[in-house]
Design a protein around this motif. Sequence first.
Motif, PDB file in Angstrom:
ATOM      1  N   SER A 139       0.857  -1.186   0.000  1.00  0.00           N
ATOM      2  CA  SER A 139       0.000   0.000   0.000  1.00  0.00           C
ATOM      3  C   SER A 139       0.888   1.228   0.000  1.00  0.00           C
ATOM      4  O   SER A 139       1.698   1.435   0.914  1.00  0.00           O
ATOM      5  N   PHE A 140       0.740   2.046  -1.060  1.00  0.00           N
ATOM      6  CA  PHE A 140       1.573   3.243  -1.200  1.00  0.00           C
ATOM      7  C   PHE A 140       0.700   4.378  -1.713  1.00  0.00           C
ATOM      8  O   PHE A 140       0.074   4.266  -2.775  1.00  0.00           O
ATOM      9  N   ARG A 141       0.640   5.457  -0.940  1.00  0.00           N
ATOM     10  CA  ARG A 141      -0.145   6.637  -1.306  1.00  0.00           C
ATOM     11  C   ARG A 141      -1.596   6.268  -1.645  1.00  0.00           C
ATOM     12  O   ARG A 141      -2.122   6.619  -2.697  1.00  0.00           O
ATOM     13  N   ASP A 142      -2.209   5.511  -0.764  1.00  0.00           N
ATOM     14  CA  ASP A 142      -3.626   5.138  -0.861  1.00  0.00           C
ATOM     15  C   ASP A 142      -3.922   4.209  -2.035  1.00  0.00           C
ATOM     16  O   ASP A 142      -5.088   4.015  -2.396  1.00  0.00           O
ATOM     17  N   GLU A 143      -2.895   3.663  -2.667  1.00  0.00           N
ATOM     18  CA  GLU A 143      -3.089   2.684  -3.734  1.00  0.00           C
ATOM     19  C   GLU A 143      -2.461   1.363  -3.313  1.00  0.00           C
ATOM     20  O   GLU A 143      -1.380   1.336  -2.709  1.00  0.00           O
ATOM     21  N   VAL A 144      -3.151   0.258  -3.635  1.00  0.00           N
ATOM     22  CA  VAL A 144      -2.673  -1.075  -3.253  1.00  0.00           C
ATOM     23  C   VAL A 144      -2.219  -1.808  -4.511  1.00  0.00           C
ATOM     24  O   VAL A 144      -2.923  -1.828  -5.526  1.00  0.00           O
ATOM     25  N   THR A 145      -1.045  -2.424  -4.430  1.00  0.00           N
ATOM     26  CA  THR A 145      -0.486  -3.193  -5.547  1.00  0.00           C
ATOM     27  C   THR A 145      -0.279  -4.633  -5.104  1.00  0.00           C
ATOM     28  O   THR A 145       0.336  -4.893  -4.063  1.00  0.00           O
ATOM     29  N   LEU A 146      -0.817  -5.561  -5.878  1.00  0.00           N
ATOM     30  CA  LEU A 146      -0.589  -6.982  -5.644  1.00  0.00           C
ATOM     31  C   LEU A 146       0.693  -7.383  -6.364  1.00  0.00           C
ATOM     32  O   LEU A 146       0.841  -7.167  -7.569  1.00  0.00           O
ATOM     33  N   VAL A 147       1.641  -7.973  -5.641  1.00  0.00           N
ATOM     34  CA  VAL A 147       2.907  -8.444  -6.216  1.00  0.00           C
ATOM     35  C   VAL A 147       2.856  -9.967  -6.255  1.00  0.00           C
ATOM     36  O   VAL A 147       2.831 -10.619  -5.208  1.00  0.00           O
ATOM     37  N   GLU A 148       2.821 -10.523  -7.447  1.00  0.00           N
ATOM     38  CA  GLU A 148       2.586 -11.964  -7.583  1.00  0.00           C
ATOM     39  C   GLU A 148       3.492 -12.549  -8.661  1.00  0.00           C
ATOM     40  O   GLU A 148       3.959 -11.837  -9.551  1.00  0.00           O
ATOM     41  N   SER A 149       3.738 -13.850  -8.568  1.00  0.00           N
ATOM     42  CA  SER A 149       4.542 -14.551  -9.573  1.00  0.00           C
ATOM     43  C   SER A 149       3.617 -15.181 -10.609  1.00  0.00           C
ATOM     44  O   SER A 149       2.643 -15.843 -10.265  1.00  0.00           O
ATOM     45  N   TYR A 150       3.951 -14.970 -11.875  1.00  0.00           N
ATOM     46  CA  TYR A 150       3.216 -15.547 -13.005  1.00  0.00           C
ATOM     47  C   TYR A 150       4.252 -16.097 -13.994  1.00  0.00           C
ATOM     48  O   TYR A 150       4.703 -15.356 -14.882  1.00  0.00           O
ATOM     49  N   PRO A 151       4.650 -17.347 -13.846  1.00  0.00           N
ATOM     50  CA  PRO A 151       5.674 -17.890 -14.766  1.00  0.00           C
ATOM     51  C   PRO A 151       5.158 -17.866 -16.208  1.00  0.00           C
ATOM     52  O   PRO A 151       4.132 -18.469 -16.521  1.00  0.00           O
ATOM     53  N   ILE A 152       5.880 -17.174 -17.071  1.00  0.00           N
ATOM     54  CA  ILE A 152       5.446 -17.024 -18.453  1.00  0.00           C
ATOM     55  C   ILE A 152       5.734 -18.295 -19.236  1.00  0.00           C
ATOM     56  O   ILE A 152       6.571 -19.117 -18.834  1.00  0.00           O
TER      57      ILE A 152
END
Length: 744
Positions: free
Chosen positions: A484-497
């Motif tokens: 959560s940064f500056r009222d925005e939430v980012t999901l950090v996830e692994s997606y093997p291409i």
Amino acid sequence: MRTLGLQLRFLVPLLLILFAAAYVSIPLLDQLTLRWFARDLNIRGALIARTLSEAIADEPSLSRGKRLQSLFDRVVEDERLFAIALCSPEGAIVIRSDSFPRKLDCTQVSQIAARPDPRLALAGGPVHVGVHFMRGGSIIEPTLVVLHDMRFIELRSQDTRHYLIIFLVVLGALIAAITMVVAQLTWRGWVAGARAVLRGEGLVRPLYFAPPELMSVAEDLRARLRELEDDYRRKQAPQVDWNPEQLRMLLRTQLHGDQLIVVSNREPYIHELTDGEVLVKRPASGLVTAVEPVMRACSGTWIAHGSGSADASVVDRHDRVPVPPGSGEYLLRRIWLSAEEERGYYYGFANEGMWPLCHVAHVRPVFRESDWECYVRVNQRFADAVVQEASGDDPVVLVQDYHFALLPAMIRRKLPKATIITFWHIPWPNHESFSICPWRTRILEGMLGSTILGFHTRFHCRNFIETVDRFLEARIEHEHSTISFRDEVTLVESYPISIEWPVLEAVAGWRPVPECRARLIERLSLPHDAVIAVGIDRFDYTKGIVERLNAVERLLEKRPEWIGRFVFVQVAAPTRGSIEEYRLFQERITALSERLNRRFGRPGYQPVYLFAEHHEHDAVMELFRAADMCVVTSLHDGMNLVSKEFIAARDDEQGVLIVSRFAGAAHELNEALIVNPYHIEETADALHRAATMPSAEQRERMASLRMTVREFNVFRWAGRMLTDAARWRLRQRIEARVERHRSD
């Protein structure tokens, strides 16, 4: 009494819904169970066929195989196996177990097995029909017919139905009891919740307006739902057969046909002017290999830098051109860069700064203020193009790779409702290495404009989260992988291409493996008993080309018996020629190849063939199918799709893959030979092991690798990201509705 009446009004429809759910779900459950068991029976039949292959190959005459007849009779003693028979290549039954129906012939069986539901009704009950090719040692191979008894499936289905009915009854009783108790305790709270449901806000309203005595229960429920969602996301349905149609259905259902925009530096199709004629080329890029099939499936717009000599002559007045040529399944919007912009943004900051910084490949990154300023300007131009191409205020935007670290935040400022998915195709370094970058904070802030930020592996995700923790004031929830940064939430996830698995029509057009091998031997004048290894790369210092050539040299030193037979074919497409480091690297590879050929070459033989040129897809496929092994020795790599393309090309289930442990592919392809490319001795031994590996072991390894790549294909990669995006968009809309209600 009034409370009891209201409770009954709520409970009776609830119970009716539960019984209706049971009525609808039981047939669906039976169908699903049948499909699962049919798949297991097919796998079991293939295993039986593979087990019997050696015995059939050793039998000189199938029609007089008494030993095989005895073997067949012993095999069908299995309680689930009804009968087996062997069909000759001409379609005649040559051996059958005693229980095999006399009225069936090979043609009838093949027709039944080709049905979506390959069942056959016999006097003893239904049987599942499977037809499996045998490896009998000849070019035209016999087939094994396997009949499985399906009565045990019906028994298990009956048990499943009983347990489901019991579960629904218990669940209904439990819900009824809890509802009555809670209704008595919190009558006013439930009335408010029911009114919220009628206004479409019931999914979230109880958590904010529940009575004080239930607030802790509500908060705990919300936490448990969040955990279940995370668990579902990380273990999401690998059994789903992801394909273009599945991806299109996902867009129509979960994303409601929302617009899809892809942004990348490299374009999927390049128009070049050659001898007065415009030719269309596909660039040598793993990114294009992975993303282009997704765009063909989902349509939308792809925004990229127009770099071809004829690119400007084929676009319309809005700089758009439909691609692929001839079908026009999506739009390509081209951005024009000046030579100065390309030099500063692409060759400068992106490839002399960010590329070596993230790959940690012993090449010092170079950061110039002028390059950074150019990088910022070009990112802003691409952000403006996204806004222009957006047909609404909430498109789904896929930002690709390290060329656009600032782009997500720039798009977010113009389109705050957009769902921005950034995928980082290269590794992410640890925070100490990343601290070298003078503009590290700006880059992290730009990337955190993303709704979802994807990497190839969990290791790269952890590195990024630790980097943010070190350099930004942000709230990190490690258990949910969110920042959560500056009222925005980012999901950090692994997606093997991954890659697009070849369709049957494409496979049918491939030359047979023996023909591919014969053509390569003739073209290069190789010995007919040559052991051929191939490497397909760009001329890049991160690919470990020097290390693999050193391993070839060490192999020929340790085992001189390979001199005259072992041949290494290296295809390396030139890239980034204006950067001195790349020019020097190409010269070094050329000199090393020439030295090996002088040292170990003989009349009519040279150990290394270096092709410093771009090869089209068909030429690469021919190399893959002709080779005995493929060597991928990246010193540091995000994924490296060459390894998966080699696997997809080997429908003969032969060939050996050697892959670096520092490539992301090594985390998925466990049946490959995993090596440390810095350890020359280990890599040389792996080359020898691959060259001497028995055909049966190759088949086992390759079959497992092909199953992995086929199941975890590029459509699953995109589908997982888009599914997460759909859930995120739904959550944002619900939260926005709650905020509007609060303000009211």
